[in-house]
Enzyme design. Structure first.
Site, short mmCIF file in Angstrom:
data_model
loop_
_atom_site.label_atom_id
_atom_site.label_comp_id
_atom_site.label_asym_id
_atom_site.label_seq_id
_atom_site.Cartn_x
_atom_site.Cartn_y
_atom_site.Cartn_z
N GLN A 78 32.01 57.16 9.26
CA GLN A 78 30.86 56.99 8.35
C GLN A 78 29.88 58.16 8.42
O GLN A 78 28.92 58.21 7.65
CB GLN A 78 30.11 55.69 8.69
CG GLN A 78 30.92 54.45 8.44
CD GLN A 78 30.13 53.21 8.79
OE1 GLN A 78 30.07 52.81 9.95
NE2 GLN A 78 29.48 52.62 7.80
N GLY A 81 25.60 48.62 13.49
CA GLY A 81 26.80 49.29 13.99
C GLY A 81 27.12 50.48 13.11
O GLY A 81 26.73 50.52 11.93
N CYS A 110 27.58 46.76 4.99
CA CYS A 110 28.11 47.99 5.60
C CYS A 110 27.24 49.14 5.13
O CYS A 110 26.92 49.22 3.94
CB CYS A 110 29.56 48.20 5.16
SG CYS A 110 30.28 49.73 5.80
N LEU A 111 26.87 50.02 6.06
CA LEU A 111 26.00 51.14 5.68
C LEU A 111 26.66 52.05 4.64
O LEU A 111 25.96 52.74 3.90
CB LEU A 111 25.60 51.95 6.92
CG LEU A 111 24.69 51.22 7.91
CD1 LEU A 111 24.40 52.10 9.12
CD2 LEU A 111 23.39 50.78 7.25
CO CO Z 1 30.86 49.33 7.90
#
Ligand code: CO
Length: 179
Positions: free
Chosen positions: A54, A49, A98-99
């Site tokens: 981001q 996701g 999380c990326l």
């Molecule tokens: Co994230």
């Protein structure tokens, strides 16, 4: 053909990740190109996701693919201006990453089920209910649109366990934004 957009991942603790994202008002070619570039970056980064903040965009866009597999485009989901209208089911604990937080993982408690109202990339309104892993991804990505991050959801023990990695991210950010 305009050149394809290319995005870079914005990492913690960039202030861009803390902003509340703005609604999309134009469902145009620019939006479709943005969504496409977000999907490309998500797959390249081995993510399931990605939210627009981001990639440095203060916009209410999420993409996800619960297998993180570009060969399964039928699993791609694009949500514009999502609104979680209901959360329910049992609360479950599951390890999240999380990326924007490379190498950081911790268990996060969330309700198993969520119902989301959103628009697709063409502006059509949809309502869907998700459970399990996909529901978790939706809730994690939705948090990004509100400036809420993995680090805010970690237990004190997990925060402590990840302290060295968190400190390193803060140092890297300072180095890159010095002077
Ligand atoms: Co994230």
């Amino acid at each position: 053909m305009p050149e394809a957009l290319e995005f870079d991942l914005i990492l913690y603790p960039s202030p861009a990740l803390r902003k509340i994202a703005d609604p999309i008002t134009a469902f145009d070619e620019g939006l479709r190109r943005t969504v496409q570039a977000m999907l490309v970056l998500m797959f390249e980064s081995k993510g399931v996701g990605l939210a627009a903040p981001q990639v440095g965009l203060k916009l209410r866009i999420l993409v996800l693919n619960l297998e993180g597999d570009p060969e399964q485009p039928d699993l791609n989901r694009v949500m514009i201006n999502p609104r979680i209208t209901d959360r329910g089911g049992e609360k479950t604990l599951y390890e999240e990453g999380c990326l924007s937080f490379p190498a950081i993982y911790g268990e996060v408690e969330r309700p198993d089920q969520c119902t989301v109202e959103f628009c697709d990339a063409d502006g059509a309104t949809c309502t869907e209910t998700f459970t399990g892993f996909e529901s978790r991804i939706v809730q994690h990505e939705f948090d990004h649109l509100e400036g809420i991050l993995l680090v805010d959801r970690l237990s004190p023990a997990d925060k402590l366990r990840n302290k060295a990695a968190l400190d390193e991210l803060i140092e890297d950010y300072k180095d890159q934004h010095a002077g």
